[in-house]
Design a protein around this motif. Structure first.
Motif, PDB file in Angstrom:
ATOM      1  N   HIS A  54       0.847  -1.183   0.000  1.00 19.07           N
ATOM      2  CA  HIS A  54       0.000   0.000   0.000  1.00 19.07           C
ATOM      3  C   HIS A  54       0.889   1.242   0.000  1.00 19.07           C
ATOM      4  O   HIS A  54       1.844   1.320   0.790  1.00 19.07           O
ATOM      5  CB  HIS A  54      -0.903   0.022   1.241  1.00 19.07           C
ATOM      6  CG  HIS A  54      -1.691  -1.240   1.441  1.00 19.07           C
ATOM      7  ND1 HIS A  54      -2.934  -1.441   0.894  1.00 19.07           N
ATOM      8  CD2 HIS A  54      -1.376  -2.384   2.122  1.00 19.07           C
ATOM      9  CE1 HIS A  54      -3.380  -2.634   1.239  1.00 19.07           C
ATOM     10  NE2 HIS A  54      -2.454  -3.233   1.971  1.00 19.07           N
ATOM     11  N   VAL A  56       1.475   5.528   0.155  1.00 15.10           N
ATOM     12  CA  VAL A  56       0.949   6.799   0.628  1.00 15.10           C
ATOM     13  C   VAL A  56       1.592   7.914  -0.180  1.00 15.10           C
ATOM     14  O   VAL A  56       2.641   7.714  -0.806  1.00 15.10           O
ATOM     15  CB  VAL A  56       1.247   6.997   2.129  1.00 15.10           C
ATOM     16  CG1 VAL A  56       0.613   5.887   2.970  1.00 15.10           C
ATOM     17  CG2 VAL A  56       2.751   7.070   2.380  1.00 15.10           C
ATOM     18  N   SER A  70      -0.764   9.737   6.379  1.00 11.85           N
ATOM     19  CA  SER A  70      -1.968   9.568   5.571  1.00 11.85           C
ATOM     20  C   SER A  70      -3.012   8.775   6.356  1.00 11.85           C
ATOM     21  O   SER A  70      -2.657   7.860   7.118  1.00 11.85           O
ATOM     22  CB  SER A  70      -1.614   8.825   4.271  1.00 11.85           C
ATOM     23  OG  SER A  70      -2.776   8.366   3.615  1.00 11.85           O
ATOM     24  N   LEU A  72      -4.653   6.521   5.261  1.00  7.26           N
ATOM     25  CA  LEU A  72      -4.547   5.143   4.791  1.00  7.26           C
ATOM     26  C   LEU A  72      -3.862   4.236   5.813  1.00  7.26           C
ATOM     27  O   LEU A  72      -4.196   3.058   5.939  1.00  7.26           O
ATOM     28  CB  LEU A  72      -3.770   5.109   3.470  1.00  7.26           C
ATOM     29  CG  LEU A  72      -3.526   3.718   2.856  1.00  7.26           C
ATOM     30  CD1 LEU A  72      -4.823   3.174   2.283  1.00  7.26           C
ATOM     31  CD2 LEU A  72      -2.448   3.796   1.781  1.00  7.26           C
ATOM     32  N   SER A  75      -6.288   2.915   8.431  1.00 12.16           N
ATOM     33  CA  SER A  75      -7.289   2.013   7.860  1.00 12.16           C
ATOM     34  C   SER A  75      -6.670   0.677   7.444  1.00 12.16           C
ATOM     35  O   SER A  75      -7.272  -0.383   7.644  1.00 12.16           O
ATOM     36  CB  SER A  75      -7.989   2.673   6.666  1.00 12.16           C
ATOM     37  OG  SER A  75      -7.082   2.932   5.608  1.00 12.16           O
ATOM     38  N   VAL A  76      -5.464   0.707   6.871  1.00 13.54           N
ATOM     39  CA  VAL A  76      -4.808  -0.538   6.486  1.00 13.54           C
ATOM     40  C   VAL A  76      -4.502  -1.392   7.716  1.00 13.54           C
ATOM     41  O   VAL A  76      -4.743  -2.608   7.727  1.00 13.54           O
ATOM     42  CB  VAL A  76      -3.513  -0.260   5.695  1.00 13.54           C
ATOM     43  CG1 VAL A  76      -2.695  -1.546   5.522  1.00 13.54           C
ATOM     44  CG2 VAL A  76      -3.840   0.312   4.327  1.00 13.54           C
TER      45      VAL A  76
END
Length: 381
Positions: A54, A56, A70, A72, A75-76
């Motif tokens: 993933h 960023v 981020s 992200l 959430s990840v």
């Protein structure tokens, strides 16, 4: 085990952080563990070793993408539900990940790989040095365990007030870097081009960057019977070429994989020049290739080079020149030190090193569980 790795550097950028993260991922896959990666974008691959990657948003800094905090990350981590977070050389992205893992109750391991004190001293940052250490202390003390790659870096961390520091080295590919590679056709051909008249080949492998201090090879100017081979590139390329101008140097550029193995195999000795290495991966690679190593008596090489046994440590440019001169004129000494260096790294395969890492993961999980129990008891009281 489920492992989330948050790295400040990843492919296609190639450096020590990226290499160690990739080797850890390879071992996790081989052992049947699950993992995911969070790293700076936008050019990173979508997966590595079958694990999702993933990315960023990032900004460019010294030719490298610098990952920015981020949403992200949270959430990840929440979706993946790891048993442990591995923060590789944590800075902005890693700091956010450690904090997010803490909110989720996930154990965290922070891997220290940047010599903050050396960088600040070299750049004469003054007050910024104290501020930098304050930030490092805040980041690493937020983790359950900090892993330092060498005695010198562990001492630096302890002096800076960082808690729960343990040693964790790095692995080396014992097949790619092997004395037998000297007989490979590509290594033989390269050797002939580097040493057309039988000169002793003195090699450097690594980035050409200010902290690597490759310009120090100028101390070898005028030494008869040697040729230099420089493997690597980077922001100091022009400065290094200027410092070594009119010296017998072969510029081999960046190499990887079997090409890098052939480059080591074509050398007679390896010289490491920087004093700010937290570990010194190329020193291990040179030892695996059966080469004697000349390195500064500072930082990571202190743990890797046994002075007079598998290499020579130096404190000044004069001592650097004397060490190279001694080895250049004694083939038997080069052979004995090279063999000793090979023996020294035989237990430093990535399989061995990652087995140690898994034990550190377990220790971090236990620490997090104990901290949670203490918190619950406090709340109940």
């Amino acid at each position: 085990m489920r492992v989330a790795i948050v790295s400040e550097s990843f492919l296609p950028t190639v450096n020590g952080v990226t290499t160690s993260v990739c080797r850890v991922l390879d071992e996790l896959r081989r052992l049947g563990h699950d993992a995911t990666v969070i790293c700076p974008g936008p050019d990173a691959p979508a997966e590595y070793a079958g694990f999702a990657v993933h990315t960023v948003p990032s900004i460019a800094y010294r030719r490298f993408p610098l990952g920015m905090p981020s949403p992200l990350v949270q959430s990840v981590l929440a979706d993946f539900a790891p048993d442990v977070l591995h923060a590789a050389s944590p800075f902005l992205l890693g700091a956010q990940a450690i904090a997010a893992a803490g909110r989720l109750g996930v154990a965290t391991v922070a891997v220290y790989q940047t010599d903050v004190a050396g960088y600040a001293k070299r750049n004469r940052l003054g007050l910024t040095t104290a501020l930098a250490w304050r930030y490092v202390r805040w980041v690493h003390n937020g983790a359950d365990i900090t892993l330092a790659p060498s005695t010198a870096s562990a001492d630096d961390l302890a002096h800076a007030g960082i808690l729960r520091v343990r040693r964790w080295g790095r692995g080396v590919d014992l097949t790619r870097y092997h004395p037998n590679n000297r007989s490979r056709a590509d290594a033989v051909a390269l050797r002939e081009s580097l040493s057309p008249d039988g000169e002793v080949v003195v090699g450097y492998v690594g980035r050409l960057a200010p902290e690597k201090q490759v310009e120090r090879l100028a101390a070898l100017r005028g030494m008869e019977g040697i040729r230099l081979a420089v493997v690597g590139d980077g922001p100091s390329d022009v400065a290094v070429r200027k410092a070594l101008r009119r010296m017998p140097v072969s510029w081999l550029g960046r190499r990887g994989g079997d090409d890098l193995g052939a480059a080591y195999a074509a050398l007679d000795m390896f010289v490491h020049t920087g004093t700010e290495e937290t570990f010194g991966q190329t020193v291990q690679e040179a030892h695996a290739a059966g080469l004697p190593v000349v390195a500064p008596n500072a930082g990571g090489p202190i743990d890797l080079v046994r002075h007079g046994v598998d290499g020579l440590l130096f404190d000044s440019d004069r001592e650097l020149r004397d060490a190279v001169n001694l080895l250049a004129h004694d083939a038997g000494l080069r052979q004995r030190m090279g063999e000793a260096g090979r023996r020294a790294v035989l237990r430093s395969s990535w399989a061995d090193v990652c087995a140690d890492l898994l034990r550190h993961y377990d220790a971090a999980i236990a620490h997090r569980a104990a901290a949670g129990l203490r918190l619950r008891r406090t709340v109940e009281l």
